[in-house]
Design a protein around this motif. Sequence first.
Motif, short mmCIF file in Angstrom:
data_model
loop_
_atom_site.label_atom_id
_atom_site.label_comp_id
_atom_site.label_asym_id
_atom_site.label_seq_id
_atom_site.Cartn_x
_atom_site.Cartn_y
_atom_site.Cartn_z
N VAL A 489 0.85 -1.20 0.00
CA VAL A 489 0.00 0.00 0.00
C VAL A 489 0.88 1.25 0.00
O VAL A 489 0.68 2.19 -0.78
CB VAL A 489 -0.94 0.04 1.22
N ALA A 490 1.91 1.22 0.86
CA ALA A 490 2.80 2.37 0.97
C ALA A 490 3.51 2.64 -0.38
O ALA A 490 3.58 3.78 -0.84
CB ALA A 490 3.82 2.14 2.08
N GLN A 491 3.98 1.55 -1.00
CA GLN A 491 4.69 1.73 -2.28
C GLN A 491 3.76 2.26 -3.35
O GLN A 491 4.13 3.14 -4.14
CB GLN A 491 5.29 0.39 -2.73
N THR A 492 2.52 1.72 -3.37
CA THR A 492 1.56 2.18 -4.36
C THR A 492 1.28 3.67 -4.16
O THR A 492 1.26 4.45 -5.11
CB THR A 492 0.25 1.39 -4.26
N ALA A 493 1.08 4.05 -2.91
CA ALA A 493 0.80 5.45 -2.60
C ALA A 493 1.95 6.33 -3.09
O ALA A 493 1.75 7.38 -3.71
CB ALA A 493 0.57 5.64 -1.11
N MET A 494 3.17 5.87 -2.81
CA MET A 494 4.36 6.65 -3.21
C MET A 494 4.41 6.80 -4.72
O MET A 494 4.67 7.89 -5.24
CB MET A 494 5.64 5.94 -2.74
N SER A 495 4.18 5.69 -5.43
CA SER A 495 4.33 5.80 -6.88
C SER A 495 3.20 6.65 -7.48
O SER A 495 3.43 7.37 -8.44
CB SER A 495 4.40 4.41 -7.53
N PHE A 496 2.00 6.60 -6.87
CA PHE A 496 0.93 7.49 -7.34
C PHE A 496 1.33 8.95 -7.13
O PHE A 496 1.10 9.80 -7.98
CB PHE A 496 -0.39 7.21 -6.61
N MET A 497 1.90 9.21 -5.98
CA MET A 497 2.25 10.60 -5.68
C MET A 497 3.34 11.08 -6.63
O MET A 497 3.34 12.24 -7.06
CB MET A 497 2.67 10.75 -4.23
N GLU A 498 4.22 10.15 -6.95
CA GLU A 498 5.30 10.49 -7.88
C GLU A 498 4.72 10.77 -9.27
O GLU A 498 5.07 11.75 -9.93
CB GLU A 498 6.29 9.32 -7.88
#
Lengths: 538, 258
Positions: A489-498
């Motif tokens: 979840v954290a990685q997905t959130a990060m990549s979306f924000m990126e």
Amino acid sequence: MEYNVNRRDVDFILKEQMHYEKLLELPAFKDYSLEMFDMVLDQALKFAQQEVAPINASSDKEGCQFDGKNVKAPKGFKELYQKFAENGFIGSDVPTTYGGQGLPFSVVMPMSEFFSGSSVAFMMYPGLTRGAAHLIETFASEELKNIYVQKMYSGQWGGTMGLTEPQAGSSVGDIKTIAEPQADGSYKIKGGKIFISSGDHDLTENIIHLVLARIPGDPEASTKGISLFVVPKIRVNKDGTLGEPNDVRTVNIEHKMGIKGSATCTLAFGDNDNCIGYLVGNRMAGMKQMFQMMNEARLLCGMQGLSIAGAAYESALAYAKVRVQGQGKTIVEWPDVRRMLMVQKATVEGLRALLYMTAFYEDMGKYHPDAEKREYYEGFADLLTPMCKSYGSDQGFRVTELAMQTYGGYGYISEYPVEQYMRDVKISSLYEGTNGIQALDLLGRKLSLRGGQVVQQFYQMIDEFVTANQNTPVLKNELSEFKKALDSVAQTAMSFMEMTGRGDFNYPMLSATNFLNMFSGVVIGYFLMEQAVIAQKN
Amino acid sequence: MKIAVLLKQVPDTETKIRVKGDASGIESDGIKYIISPYDEFAIEEAIKTKEKSAPSEVIAVSLGPVRVVDAIRTALAMGADKGIHIDDCGLAMDSFVTAKVLANALKNENFDLIFTGKQAIDDDASQVSQMVAEFLNVPQLMLAEKFELGADKKSATIERSVGGGTKEVYTVEFPAVIGAEKGLNTPRYASLPGIMKAKTKPVTTLKASDLVGETKPKTTNVNFRLPPERAAGKVLQGEPEQLAQQLVKLLREEAKVI
């Protein structure tokens, strides 16, 4: 229709997971005690089971009647509404200044679960009244407050919120209702609203509409130009007595799949140029103010999902324990039925923890004496609100589907309650911002709250829980699997924000709902794991 | 007028009752307690009577361990004015001792009226109220379905059923003990404002050990057991004639009811 709830699970969350005694440390609740909270919940459940639940099935069959002029709610609603008000339930969580009871939201959340599980259609009326009154209480002038608020909490007058217009649903900025300033400081309202819950009915002598409208000259096609108005159905004299009708016409009521006892109205304001409204708070602050009500309403939508799912599960469970099929066994003894019941149980208990804990974060965010703590918890409540709304209503619906499946063919028949539960809960994923809107809210607004700090703090809390308990023998494997889910979840959130950071919105928006579901699943997983750890320690 | 209500806290009807290993009683762990439903009718009638006879006060009285204060608080939240908690001090009690302790607690309070439930739903003994009246030397009327306060506020007319649709009508002069039957009224809920108000209402604690004197139980519980589990029903198969025959045979030979 009988209503049952797993009170042990309710108490387990309040007493052992939330530790609701922490609420008593907040100055706002210093006059309460745990015994009082327990008594409040006992009385609310009793009231729900004995007074509210019995009218649920009949109101669904009867629906609301519209004679071209006035709307009549189902039989029994008027008397029930008065009784509900007399017991102080309408304003249970609002300050005592104008007749509220000042209970913590954490206690009101389970009360609401009991009431909505007993009749979600009935609960629309006091729910809307409370929301509208609280908006006036929070933002309007002293004069408006003194006229309206107390009479709404006491059950004398009802309330609604008027946002939606035919062309302006998810895009509220497109509303066309206008408010023309008058010499005396009031406004003339003109326009039409649709889908107005409790828009007209015979439960109260007056109905107070909170209407979004645009003052001519203010920015068009944007939520920025919208103001909020109090528009009574019947005008109110300075001394609080009722005056002339206020040119608010009920055009029609909707015929719906569920919550048939709740009157969903089309309203016309100012057909004869004679509809008076009063500005609430500042001009063009309407949308911002309305969001107070919307945020609460979104949590309550999630609660509706939980409450009906809980009722449907208890009903399916009771049925499975007595229905005998094959080899003289009750169906609960068959593995596939157990599978369905277990999924329902896990979902209901997970949603319950999510909703109750979010209510707890709300209380802490509002009332904690330490500003830093307030900010911390308020962030969590904001982050979880779209998940409560969307995941709560969607999963609530799924539970009713499994409950029906547990019943077999009988579940499809209106003699049994689950088909009504299924119809009634569907609306929760649609109104108060569709679930798609919730997903965009999570992605667009909530992930970036305080520059991403909120979601980081939330992640950290869960991560610390995993670290602290990773050696718990019976949960070792589960926690290590859970940790993977959490990190993804954290990685997905990060990549979306990126992605959004470099202007690529397409993929994140396409995946927003899936992301919300994934995140919510992990949050619920966390709350259930935490329960497992607590239960294991006891 | 001074009105007392005697309350008993009992296990919720939905509680799954478990008998202790040594059959000396029931397991109290995990039991949710409620006010005995007939006592709720008593509270309601007391409050209604108070409302009709101002200035009056209602005092909720309960005997038992500390947990019964919850029952008193509920009565206060419904509208009673004061509470008296009589701590049972772990004494051995039967209906006789209970009634004696209650009567001793009440005797100097000069109550005009004492409302109780016609019986408690846990042991269903239906003895305490009558004995309290006896010890206080005042009249008692159990099974009251209708209570009408006299114009003089010193008497009341009470109706009760005696079977076959026949009603008995009594008038009684105060002081008196009235035992509430179902149907007497519809008890109100403890409202949220009521719950807030209840917090500041006084609850006095007395000790059963100070009130019991030399009284000893006249009965003892020898053994507790659950009723035998009901066997599964039988489904008869066949044509109506055969079914009737089978049914009569079973009713006669197995069930032995005809």
